[in-house]
Design a protein around this motif. Structure first.
Motif, PDB file in Angstrom:
ATOM      1  N   ASP A  79      12.622-137.847  93.745  1.00  0.00           N
ATOM      2  CA  ASP A  79      13.428-137.535  94.881  1.00  0.00           C
ATOM      3  C   ASP A  79      14.848-137.931  94.544  1.00  0.00           C
ATOM      4  N   THR A  80      15.141-138.175  93.137  1.00  0.00           N
ATOM      5  CA  THR A  80      16.425-138.761  92.809  1.00  0.00           C
ATOM      6  C   THR A  80      16.807-137.253  92.061  1.00  0.00           C
ATOM      7  N   VAL A  81      16.315-136.425  91.745  1.00  0.00           N
ATOM      8  CA  VAL A  81      16.558-135.201  90.933  1.00  0.00           C
ATOM      9  C   VAL A  81      17.277-134.288  91.754  1.00  0.00           C
ATOM     10  N   PRO A  82      16.937-133.772  92.865  1.00  0.00           N
ATOM     11  CA  PRO A  82      17.552-132.588  93.763  1.00  0.00           C
ATOM     12  C   PRO A  82      19.331-133.055  93.874  1.00  0.00           C
ATOM     13  N   ALA A  83      19.509-134.437  94.167  1.00  0.00           N
ATOM     14  CA  ALA A  83      20.902-134.648  94.361  1.00  0.00           C
ATOM     15  C   ALA A  83      21.742-134.813  92.930  1.00  0.00           C
ATOM     16  N   LEU A  84      20.980-135.208  91.890  1.00  0.00           N
ATOM     17  CA  LEU A  84      21.908-135.212  90.818  1.00  0.00           C
ATOM     18  C   LEU A  84      21.903-133.831  90.229  1.00  0.00           C
ATOM     19  N   THR A  85      20.838-133.009  90.318  1.00  0.00           N
ATOM     20  CA  THR A  85      21.144-131.636  89.660  1.00  0.00           C
ATOM     21  C   THR A  85      22.008-130.776  90.456  1.00  0.00           C
ATOM     22  N   GLY A  86      22.140-131.095  91.888  1.00  0.00           N
ATOM     23  CA  GLY A  86      23.047-130.337  93.036  1.00  0.00           C
ATOM     24  C   GLY A  86      24.482-130.562  92.415  1.00  0.00           C
ATOM     25  N   LEU A  87      24.677-131.927  92.116  1.00  0.00           N
ATOM     26  CA  LEU A  87      26.012-132.426  91.523  1.00  0.00           C
ATOM     27  C   LEU A  87      26.495-131.571  90.378  1.00  0.00           C
ATOM     28  N   LEU A  88      25.307-131.210  89.311  1.00  0.00           N
ATOM     29  CA  LEU A  88      25.705-130.626  88.172  1.00  0.00           C
ATOM     30  C   LEU A  88      26.603-129.338  88.332  1.00  0.00           C
ATOM     31  N   TRP A  89      26.182-128.659  89.437  1.00  0.00           N
ATOM     32  CA  TRP A  89      26.733-127.179  89.563  1.00  0.00           C
ATOM     33  C   TRP A  89      28.186-127.383  89.702  1.00  0.00           C
ATOM     34  N   PRO A  90      28.821-128.107  90.589  1.00  0.00           N
ATOM     35  CA  PRO A  90      30.391-128.104  90.706  1.00  0.00           C
ATOM     36  C   PRO A  90      30.891-128.544  89.612  1.00  0.00           C
ATOM     37  N   ALA A  91      30.351-129.903  88.948  1.00  0.00           N
ATOM     38  CA  ALA A  91      30.740-130.327  87.575  1.00  0.00           C
ATOM     39  C   ALA A  91      30.941-129.154  86.406  1.00  0.00           C
ATOM     40  N   THR A  92      29.870-128.505  86.133  1.00  0.00           N
ATOM     41  CA  THR A  92      29.842-127.414  85.274  1.00  0.00           C
ATOM     42  C   THR A  92      30.865-126.245  85.668  1.00  0.00           C
ATOM     43  N   LEU A  93      30.797-125.952  86.656  1.00  0.00           N
ATOM     44  CA  LEU A  93      31.981-124.924  86.996  1.00  0.00           C
ATOM     45  C   LEU A  93      33.285-125.447  87.084  1.00  0.00           C
ATOM     46  N   ILE A  94      33.521-126.635  87.308  1.00  0.00           N
ATOM     47  CA  ILE A  94      35.010-127.337  87.358  1.00  0.00           C
ATOM     48  C   ILE A  94      35.493-127.341  85.743  1.00  0.00           C
ATOM     49  N   LEU A  95      34.385-127.527  85.011  1.00  0.00           N
ATOM     50  CA  LEU A  95      34.745-127.726  83.488  1.00  0.00           C
ATOM     51  C   LEU A  95      34.852-126.368  82.938  1.00  0.00           C
ATOM     52  N   LEU A  96      34.132-125.432  83.387  1.00  0.00           N
ATOM     53  CA  LEU A  96      34.243-124.013  82.766  1.00  0.00           C
ATOM     54  C   LEU A  96      35.627-123.625  83.270  1.00  0.00           C
ATOM     55  N   GLN A  97      36.208-123.787  84.401  1.00  0.00           N
ATOM     56  CA  GLN A  97      37.286-123.298  84.961  1.00  0.00           C
ATOM     57  C   GLN A  97      38.520-123.991  83.920  1.00  0.00           C
ATOM     58  N   LEU A  98      38.372-125.071  83.853  1.00  0.00           N
ATOM     59  CA  LEU A  98      39.310-125.979  82.924  1.00  0.00           C
ATOM     60  C   LEU A  98      39.463-125.365  81.503  1.00  0.00           C
ATOM     61  N   VAL A  99      38.105-125.223  81.098  1.00  0.00           N
ATOM     62  CA  VAL A  99      38.106-124.732  79.449  1.00  0.00           C
ATOM     63  C   VAL A  99      38.727-123.412  79.548  1.00  0.00           C
TER      64      VAL A  99
END
Length: 229
Positions: A179-199
């Protein structure tokens, strides 16, 4: 005879809506169904259906579906079918990771294609809108080697970032409480996209992309011939 209107470009509102449907809504639905007593597998399956249904609705409305959207919907549908056959909850949790890994490989493979995926994705959003003198990107693609190189390198950046994101998703899916995984993996999307935009933003500036699109940094074949003449 009136010329046909060009296809509408995706705007920020459309992209935000897609992010909500593909990421936020499945996570929210998962926890609502779990609170109502649904099994982890059933709640995950219900959330996985949403992006596929959304892609179908877009197709019904526009009678077309962008290549990448169709690809992602197809891979997610395949992942759902495999999950149903295997009945594995952990596999269903890791589904987004496998989809992301395939997308990353698809990005890397497209560097050898006629047009890489980063170019195809950015063009509807940026062409003629941001630091542009009005020159079509296809003209820049044909005449500017630096322009082509920038988009192939950007596509490699996207591919590697998606593979790293996929590895993190799969690792979390097989090691953390269900039950912990969906929330954490959901947060990965904005983190990955923001990092990609910066790089990518830093790379575009360093490589001179905006100088090319604004006309200040071009060295076309015609210019080179004029200088030699």
């Amino acid at each position: 005879m009136t010329a046909p209107a060009p296809a509408p470009r995706p705007g920020g509102r459309r992209l935000l809506l897609q992010l909500l449907v593909d990421v936020a809504a499945p996570v929210a639905l998962f926890y609502v169904l779990r609170d109502l007593g649904a099994s982890t597998f059933a709640a995950l399956l219900a959330g996985a259906v949403l992006p596929v249904v959304a892609a179908g609705l877009y197709w019904l409305r526009d009678r077309r579906l962008e290549g990448m959207a169709a690809f992602m919907a197809g891979v997610m549908l395949a992942g759902m079918l495999v999950s149903l056959i295997s009945g594995g909850t952990r596999f269903m949790l890791a589904r987004d990771g496998w989809v992301t890994a395939v997308a990353g490989l698809f990005f890397l493979g497209s560097t050898a294609a006629r047009r890489p995926l980063a170019y195809l994705g950015a063009r509807p959003l940026l062409e003629g809108r941001f630091r542009s003198d009005g020159t079509p990107w296809e003209t820049l693609w044909q005449t500017e080697p630096a322009f082509r190189r920038i988009w192939r390198v950007s596509t490699v950046i996207w591919g590697l970032a998606l593979l790293a994101d996929a590895a993190a998703r799969i690792a979390l899916s097989y090691t953390l409480p269900l039950d912990t995984v969906p929330a954490l993996t959901g947060l990965l999307w904005p983190a990955t996209l923001i990092l990609l935009q910066l790089v990518n933003g830093i790379y575009y500036r360093a490589a001179g992309l905006w100088h090319l699109t604004s006309g200040r940094g071009r060295h076309t074949a015609e210019t080179a011939r004029a200088v030699r003449g």
